[in-house]
Design a protein around this motif. Structure first.
Motif, PDB file in Angstrom:
ATOM      1  N   UNK A 205       0.819  -1.215   0.000  1.00  0.00           N
ATOM      2  CA  UNK A 205       0.000   0.000   0.000  1.00  0.00           C
ATOM      3  C   UNK A 205       0.851   1.263   0.000  1.00  0.00           C
ATOM      4  N   UNK A 206       0.424   2.235  -0.795  1.00  0.00           N
ATOM      5  CA  UNK A 206       1.127   3.508  -0.873  1.00  0.00           C
ATOM      6  C   UNK A 206       0.966   4.292   0.420  1.00  0.00           C
ATOM      7  N   UNK A 220      11.714  -2.396   0.911  1.00  0.00           N
ATOM      8  CA  UNK A 220      11.728  -1.790  -0.421  1.00  0.00           C
ATOM      9  C   UNK A 220      13.161  -1.641  -0.922  1.00  0.00           C
ATOM     10  N   UNK A 221      14.061  -1.257  -0.037  1.00  0.00           N
ATOM     11  CA  UNK A 221      15.468  -1.114  -0.431  1.00  0.00           C
ATOM     12  C   UNK A 221      16.113  -2.472  -0.702  1.00  0.00           C
ATOM     13  N   UNK A 222      15.735  -3.466   0.073  1.00  0.00           N
ATOM     14  CA  UNK A 222      16.250  -4.815  -0.189  1.00  0.00           C
ATOM     15  C   UNK A 222      15.780  -5.315  -1.551  1.00  0.00           C
ATOM     16  N   UNK A 223      14.554  -4.968  -1.920  1.00  0.00           N
ATOM     17  CA  UNK A 223      14.051  -5.369  -3.233  1.00  0.00           C
ATOM     18  C   UNK A 223      14.920  -4.788  -4.352  1.00  0.00           C
ATOM     19  N   UNK A 232       4.468   0.455  -5.119  1.00  0.00           N
ATOM     20  CA  UNK A 232       3.608   1.052  -4.100  1.00  0.00           C
ATOM     21  C   UNK A 232       2.337   1.555  -4.771  1.00  0.00           C
ATOM     22  N   UNK A 233       1.189   1.076  -4.341  1.00  0.00           N
ATOM     23  CA  UNK A 233      -0.072   1.440  -4.978  1.00  0.00           C
ATOM     24  C   UNK A 233      -1.243   1.169  -4.046  1.00  0.00           C
TER      25      UNK A 233
END
Length: 296
Positions: A205-206, A220-223, A232-233
């Motif tokens: 979720x955004x 998110x950074x690991x991705x 993100x949405x």
């Protein structure tokens, strides 16, 4: 759960005192109105010694939460980090959960007070959501409307919402609750953010209706490091239940896989999901088994 004993120390307004001997004012604005801000931080026993994960990020968020809620914050982040390490040493804690709390003094009006205190306590605590896959349900409770409060602040009073949602979920036989936002989109769990996997991509979720979690940012950074596409949405309940897999993330929860939502069981074997990869990578990161900090 016992959080302290006769030998446990906490940090209170610049001093280390025995938890069993500490006291607070019963006329505190925080006690009566839930007007306080806090953080949840974890330390880990690594080959480099006891290390607090993302200490600066957590204390900077504590400061920002206080600013958003108009609570004075007369403290230096660097000093709070130093005192937290001292607290762990005095209690001989290595793998611990750390709770800083900035709370207000006696003040019975609905306006900001000028007197604040800071408490930092810690206790040894395992994984908050346990080690098994979680059975979750869609809660009848919504996340607060962002126009009603500063939803991005980690404020004590916000968590009444979480207690209600968790109580409802457990009464129905589930482990955890997933709350929607005012528009019916997936927001977050009672105390963790959520990611879903679909066709080899991750979605979360955004920002706007959720707490911007530090573990969420780490995932998110690991991705990016692992070359995993993460989007993100806004996520609908139908999209959530149509996912291949899903997981919760947070400081306390770390990375916790989700087995099902309501009666919908996710089809992918957890050990073969992106979430499981993130779980292993995150554990290596916090234990400093690999030098991911250089990257993220």
């Amino acid at each position: 759960m016992q959080y302290y004993d006769a030998n446990t120390f906490l940090y209170l307004n610049g001093k280390f005192v025995k938890a069993s001997e500490a006291s607070t004012d019963l006329y505190s604005q925080s006690l009566h109105y839930g007007y306080a801000v806090f953080e949840g931080i974890k330390s880990y026993h690594t080959h480099n010694g006891t290390r607090i994960f993302k200490a600066r990020e957590h204390y900077e968020r504590l400061k920002r939460s206080a600013e958003l809620m108009h609570i004075p914050f007369p403290y230096e982040v660097d000093d709070l980090i130093r005192q937290t390490y001292k607290l762990l040493e005095k209690n001989n804690f290595k793998d611990a959960y750390i709770r800083p709390l900035v709370y207000c003094g006696p003040h019975m009006t609905l306006s900001p007070g000028a007197e604040v205190s800071i408490l930092i306590c810690a206790w040894e605590w395992g994984a908050y959501l346990g080690c098994t896959l979680q059975k979750a349900c869609i809660s009848s409770y919504q996340r607060p409307n962002p126009k009603s409060t500063h939803i991005e602040a980690k404020a004590s009073g916000h968590y009444i919402n979480s207690i209600l949602a968790t109580t409802e979920a457990k009464a129905k036989g589930f482990d955890e609750a997933i709350l929607l936002d005012m528009n019916g989109h997936v927001a977050e769990a009672s105390g963790a953010n959520i990611f879903i996997e679909k066709n080899g991509k991750l979605y979360t979720p955004a920002l706007g209706h959720i707490l911007p979690g530090i573990t969420r940012t780490t995932v998110i950074r690991l991705c990016k490091t692992l070359d995993i596409e993460c989007i993100e949405k806004q996520i609908t309940v139908d999209e959530l239940k149509a996912a291949d897999s899903a997981f919760f993330c947070g400081t306390a929860a770390e990375i916790a896989g989700i087995a099902s939502i309501d009666e919908t069981v996710f089809p992918s074997l957890w050990t073969e999901t992106i979430g499981a990869t993130i779980q292993r990578t995150y554990k290596a990161l916090v234990l400093e088994k690999q030098n991911y900090e250089v990257i993220i």
